[in-house]
Design a protein around this motif. Structure first.
Motif, PDB file in Angstrom:
ATOM      1  N   ARG A 163       0.801  -1.225   0.000  1.00  0.00           N
ATOM      2  CA  ARG A 163       0.000   0.000   0.000  1.00  0.00           C
ATOM      3  C   ARG A 163       0.836   1.278   0.000  1.00  0.00           C
ATOM      4  N   ALA A 164       1.873   1.309   0.796  1.00  0.00           N
ATOM      5  CA  ALA A 164       2.645   2.547   0.959  1.00  0.00           C
ATOM      6  C   ALA A 164       3.859   2.617   0.034  1.00  0.00           C
ATOM      7  N   LYS A 165       3.989   1.663  -0.894  1.00  0.00           N
ATOM      8  CA  LYS A 165       5.176   1.598  -1.744  1.00  0.00           C
ATOM      9  C   LYS A 165       4.887   2.118  -3.147  1.00  0.00           C
ATOM     10  N   GLN A 166       5.885   2.786  -3.699  1.00  0.00           N
ATOM     11  CA  GLN A 166       5.768   3.251  -5.083  1.00  0.00           C
ATOM     12  C   GLN A 166       6.360   2.262  -6.072  1.00  0.00           C
ATOM     13  N   VAL A 167       7.377   1.549  -5.622  1.00  0.00           N
ATOM     14  CA  VAL A 167       8.069   0.592  -6.491  1.00  0.00           C
ATOM     15  C   VAL A 167       8.110  -0.768  -5.806  1.00  0.00           C
ATOM     16  N   VAL A 168       7.644  -1.798  -6.486  1.00  0.00           N
ATOM     17  CA  VAL A 168       7.659  -3.155  -5.931  1.00  0.00           C
ATOM     18  C   VAL A 168       8.387  -4.065  -6.920  1.00  0.00           C
ATOM     19  N   TYR A 169       9.524  -4.606  -6.478  1.00  0.00           N
ATOM     20  CA  TYR A 169      10.273  -5.582  -7.282  1.00  0.00           C
ATOM     21  C   TYR A 169       9.844  -6.985  -6.842  1.00  0.00           C
ATOM     22  N   VAL A 170       9.307  -7.756  -7.789  1.00  0.00           N
ATOM     23  CA  VAL A 170       8.851  -9.122  -7.507  1.00  0.00           C
ATOM     24  C   VAL A 170       9.827 -10.096  -8.174  1.00  0.00           C
ATOM     25  N   TYR A 171      10.499 -10.904  -7.361  1.00  0.00           N
ATOM     26  CA  TYR A 171      11.495 -11.842  -7.882  1.00  0.00           C
ATOM     27  C   TYR A 171      10.852 -13.218  -8.102  1.00  0.00           C
ATOM     28  N   HIS A 172      10.837 -13.615  -9.378  1.00  0.00           N
ATOM     29  CA  HIS A 172      10.132 -14.831  -9.814  1.00  0.00           C
ATOM     30  C   HIS A 172      11.174 -15.813 -10.347  1.00  0.00           C
ATOM     31  N   ASN A 173      11.242 -16.992  -9.760  1.00  0.00           N
ATOM     32  CA  ASN A 173      12.277 -17.944 -10.155  1.00  0.00           C
ATOM     33  C   ASN A 173      11.669 -19.318 -10.413  1.00  0.00           C
ATOM     34  N   THR A 174      11.093 -19.474 -11.588  1.00  0.00           N
ATOM     35  CA  THR A 174      10.501 -20.756 -11.969  1.00  0.00           C
ATOM     36  C   THR A 174      11.388 -21.497 -12.968  1.00  0.00           C
ATOM     37  N   ILE A 175      11.875 -20.773 -13.964  1.00  0.00           N
ATOM     38  CA  ILE A 175      12.635 -21.409 -15.042  1.00  0.00           C
ATOM     39  C   ILE A 175      14.058 -21.752 -14.604  1.00  0.00           C
ATOM     40  N   ASP A 176      14.767 -20.778 -14.069  1.00  0.00           N
ATOM     41  CA  ASP A 176      16.164 -21.009 -13.706  1.00  0.00           C
ATOM     42  C   ASP A 176      16.280 -22.051 -12.598  1.00  0.00           C
ATOM     43  N   ALA A 177      15.341 -22.018 -11.660  1.00  0.00           N
ATOM     44  CA  ALA A 177      15.383 -22.983 -10.560  1.00  0.00           C
ATOM     45  C   ALA A 177      15.220 -24.408 -11.073  1.00  0.00           C
ATOM     46  N   THR A 178      14.512 -24.561 -12.191  1.00  0.00           N
ATOM     47  CA  THR A 178      14.306 -25.883 -12.777  1.00  0.00           C
ATOM     48  C   THR A 178      15.464 -26.278 -13.688  1.00  0.00           C
ATOM     49  N   GLY A 179      15.846 -25.381 -14.572  1.00  0.00           N
ATOM     50  CA  GLY A 179      16.869 -25.693 -15.568  1.00  0.00           C
ATOM     51  C   GLY A 179      18.277 -25.754 -15.021  1.00  0.00           C
ATOM     52  N   ASP A 224      19.235 -27.192 -12.262  1.00  0.00           N
ATOM     53  CA  ASP A 224      19.411 -28.364 -11.413  1.00  0.00           C
ATOM     54  C   ASP A 224      19.411 -29.611 -12.298  1.00  0.00           C
ATOM     55  N   ALA A 225      20.486 -30.405 -12.205  1.00  0.00           N
ATOM     56  CA  ALA A 225      20.611 -31.582 -13.064  1.00  0.00           C
ATOM     57  C   ALA A 225      19.438 -32.544 -12.900  1.00  0.00           C
ATOM     58  N   LYS A 226      18.822 -32.561 -11.727  1.00  0.00           N
ATOM     59  CA  LYS A 226      17.714 -33.477 -11.469  1.00  0.00           C
ATOM     60  C   LYS A 226      16.436 -33.063 -12.211  1.00  0.00           C
ATOM     61  N   THR A 227      16.315 -31.758 -12.489  1.00  0.00           N
ATOM     62  CA  THR A 227      15.066 -31.264 -13.078  1.00  0.00           C
ATOM     63  C   THR A 227      15.252 -30.559 -14.418  1.00  0.00           C
ATOM     64  N   GLU A 228      16.477 -30.535 -14.942  1.00  0.00           N
ATOM     65  CA  GLU A 228      16.709 -29.739 -16.156  1.00  0.00           C
ATOM     66  C   GLU A 228      15.882 -30.206 -17.344  1.00  0.00           C
ATOM     67  N   LYS A 229      15.470 -31.493 -17.353  1.00  0.00           N
ATOM     68  CA  LYS A 229      14.634 -31.988 -18.451  1.00  0.00           C
ATOM     69  C   LYS A 229      13.224 -31.410 -18.409  1.00  0.00           C
ATOM     70  N   GLU A 230      12.891 -30.780 -17.297  1.00  0.00           N
ATOM     71  CA  GLU A 230      11.552 -30.203 -17.149  1.00  0.00           C
ATOM     72  C   GLU A 230      11.528 -28.705 -17.465  1.00  0.00           C
ATOM     73  N   THR A 231      12.615 -28.207 -18.056  1.00  0.00           N
ATOM     74  CA  THR A 231      12.730 -26.764 -18.289  1.00  0.00           C
ATOM     75  C   THR A 231      11.635 -26.232 -19.199  1.00  0.00           C
ATOM     76  N   PHE A 232      11.270 -26.982 -20.218  1.00  0.00           N
ATOM     77  CA  PHE A 232      10.243 -26.494 -21.157  1.00  0.00           C
ATOM     78  C   PHE A 232       8.900 -26.333 -20.454  1.00  0.00           C
ATOM     79  N   GLN A 233       8.570 -27.268 -19.568  1.00  0.00           N
ATOM     80  CA  GLN A 233       7.332 -27.143 -18.799  1.00  0.00           C
ATOM     81  C   GLN A 233       7.430 -25.971 -17.825  1.00  0.00           C
ATOM     82  N   ALA A 234       8.640 -25.711 -17.326  1.00  0.00           N
ATOM     83  CA  ALA A 234       8.833 -24.581 -16.414  1.00  0.00           C
ATOM     84  C   ALA A 234       8.576 -23.251 -17.123  1.00  0.00           C
ATOM     85  N   VAL A 235       8.963 -23.158 -18.386  1.00  0.00           N
ATOM     86  CA  VAL A 235       8.684 -21.936 -19.160  1.00  0.00           C
ATOM     87  C   VAL A 235       7.176 -21.736 -19.294  1.00  0.00           C
ATOM     88  N   ARG A 236       6.463 -22.845 -19.547  1.00  0.00           N
ATOM     89  CA  ARG A 236       5.000 -22.736 -19.664  1.00  0.00           C
ATOM     90  C   ARG A 236       4.384 -22.285 -18.352  1.00  0.00           C
TER      91      ARG A 236
END
Length: 536
Positions: A502-518, A520-532
């Motif tokens: 409410r009292a802020k003029q600038v709000v930075y929202v940090y979104h980490n869906t793609i990089d967090a998936t791609g 990591d070797a365990k989940t890198e194959k799911e990168t395309f779904q992460a983009v979606r």
């Protein structure tokens, strides 16, 4: 008028029938009329001027439990009953549904077969439902086939006089929200019985294009279209592929909107066609740059990527995303296509683009600027402050999505402008060097100077650390702003979220869906779904 008190005459009056000669017919159907429940249901269907054939058809509708006393509805209901089994029971077309025994009991089997003969031209010495179904499905298949009907099926095709009714009846059954599942199951059983798969080999795509009768045909079309895309890659007509795919995606087997048997992989089919269209577009784009990427300046190459070259990355992602969707549901038909696209992307596009850009990098290192392209470190002043100054009490939200490439942003902007009441504009900035996360994140914050603290490995702006969310909050506080993680913001209730900003003029929202998936070797194959997921 004459009054008669015999049972048939009373039934005639009770049913509201006008034709007096029907008394004899009602007498012959007295076993059916012995039930008050059946009579009540029949009464709802009867019209005053009904004939003997009309009455029999409506009695058959009552026994079959059809919603309406129309032949197509009766047949759909009767056929659907084949699939109404106890859990674990298999479909068996050799065992008629329970209603058939009732039809025979009430002597309604003969009028049933007479009605079927009139409708479809089906006759046999000893007619049965299984043979009727097989001949109806084969007739529909043969009618829509643009080519010679297999010899093994020619004797199964019903006479020309009844074919139109067969086609309409099966089309209505396929499209039925309540009966479509039984169509799928019975079609699968009939395809097995007639060894359909053996007769689809080497059939050209154009020959099968109008056939919707069997799921096996859909598989054959996908396979044939896949082969056409790969074999004609050098001269591909992507518009033709798109027309074919769109047509099939709107049909019974590949439409996600179709209500049918859960065993049919409709999502996989739909995704397979998406992959084929994207692959065709990819090859068409590649053919336009057969000689490679030859540009006179870094500006020309940069602008070409903004308008055209980004499509290589986007189409590659769309092919892989759709192929993943199909493969996740057990469909491996697209594997050869995916491997072919992967080879072009990895061994042609990426090296060619790298070489084209590399020849300009040496010149740019002296002064890391491109004409008419803002630099990333100027983001806050050129974008955020510019918008804040446009009006009093203006609030700006900045969503920073790690790994969200330009091609994904292009899709997002297109979707926003096409589906929602937003106006989205897409523009680019020249990224910082070296291009790693810590420096890139710092460059987006408000600052006059960017520095580096070697002993801590910390990127600073105006002497303040930018290492984590708390530190970025401190930097943004100087501009009446704040930083928050996207998942934390989305987890808040609406009023709590409003109160937070409410009292802020600038709000930075940090979104980490793609990089967090791609990343990591365990989940890198799911990168395309992460983009979606990120776009959604």
């Amino acid at each position: 008028r004459s009054f008669r008190a015999d049972r048939a005459s009373l039934l005639l009056d009770e049913l509201g029938l006008a034709r007096q000669h029907l008394r004899q017919h009602l007498f012959e159907r007295r076993k059916f009329c012995d039930s008050k429940e059946r009579l009540k249901k029949l009464q709802a269907f009867v019209a005053a001027d009904d004939t003997e054939a009309d009455l029999d058809r409506k009695m058959i509708a009552v026994i079959a439990r059809a919603d309406q006393p129309e032949w197509f509805t009766i047949l759909r209901t009767l056929f659907h009953a084949y699939t109404e089994k106890e859990p674990g029971q298999q479909l068996d077309l050799d065992i008629p549904p329970p209603a058939w025994e009732q039809l025979e009991k009430f002597d309604l089997d003969a009028p049933f077969w007479q009605g079927v003969k009139t409708l479809f031209g089906y006759t046999e010495e000893i007619p049965n439902l299984r043979n009727l179904l097989i001949r109806m499905f084969v007739t529909d298949f043969a009618h829509h086939l643009k080519g010679e009907v297999p010899i093994a099926y020619q004797n199964l095709v019903l006479p020309p006089s009844g074919r139109r009714n067969v086609i309409v009846c099966l089309a209505q059954w396929r499209d039925s929200a309540s009966r479509g599942s039984s169509y799928d199951r019975i079609a699968a059983d009939i395809a097995r019985r007639i060894s359909l798969e053996n007769h689809l080999h080497n059939r050209e795509l154009d020959v099968l294009m109008d056939v919707k009768t069997f799921f096996d045909v859909e598989k054959a079309i996908v396979r044939s279209l896949r082969d056409r895309v790969t074999s004609t890659a050098e001269i591909i007509n992507s518009d033709d592929v798109r027309v074919i795919a769109s047509r099939r995606q709107g049909g019974h087997w590949a439409s996600p909107m179709s209500v049918g048997w859960s065993e049919i992989p409709r999502k996989a089919l739909h995704a397979a066609y998406d992959a084929l269209v994207a692959a065709a577009e990819f090859y068409r784009l590649r053919n336009g740059y057969a000689g490679g990427f030859d540009f006179e300046s870094a500006t020309a190459l940069y602008q070409s990527y903004e308008t055209d070259l980004y499509r290589f990355d986007q189409l590659y992602r769309l092919v892989c995303e759709a192929a993943d969707e199909a493969e996740a549901q057990g469909w491996g038909l697209l594997k050869p296509l995916r491997e072919a696209i992967e080879a072009v992307y990895a061994h042609w596009y990426l090296p060619k683009l790298s070489l084209a850009w590399g020849q300009f990098v040496g010149q740019l290192l002296e002064k890391w600027r491109i004409e008419r392209v803002p630099n990333q470190q100027g983001f806050f002043e050129k974008v955020v402050r510019h918008r804040l100054n446009e009006a009093d009490r203006r609030r700006v939200f900045v969503i920073i999505s790690d790994g969200f490439r330009y091609e994904a942003a292009q899709e997002l902007a297109r979707d926003l402008n096409g589906k929602y009441r937003f106006q989205a504009e897409l523009s680019t900035m020249l990224g910082v060097l070296p291009s790693y996360t810590a420096l890139g994140m710092a460059a987006l914050l408000p600052h006059k100077q960017i520095g580096y603290k070697p002993d801590a490995g910390d990127v600073q702006v105006d002497g303040l650390s930018t290492a984590g969310l708390a530190q970025r909050n401190e930097v943004l506080a100087r501009e009446d702003g704040m930083a928050v993680r996207a998942d934390e913001l989305l987890a808040l209730k609406k009023e709590d979220g409003r109160e937070l900003v409410r009292a802020k003029q600038v709000v930075y929202v940090y979104h980490n869906t793609i990089d967090a998936t791609g990343d990591d070797a365990k989940t890198e194959k799911e990168t395309f779904q992460a983009v979606r997921r990120a776009i959604d």
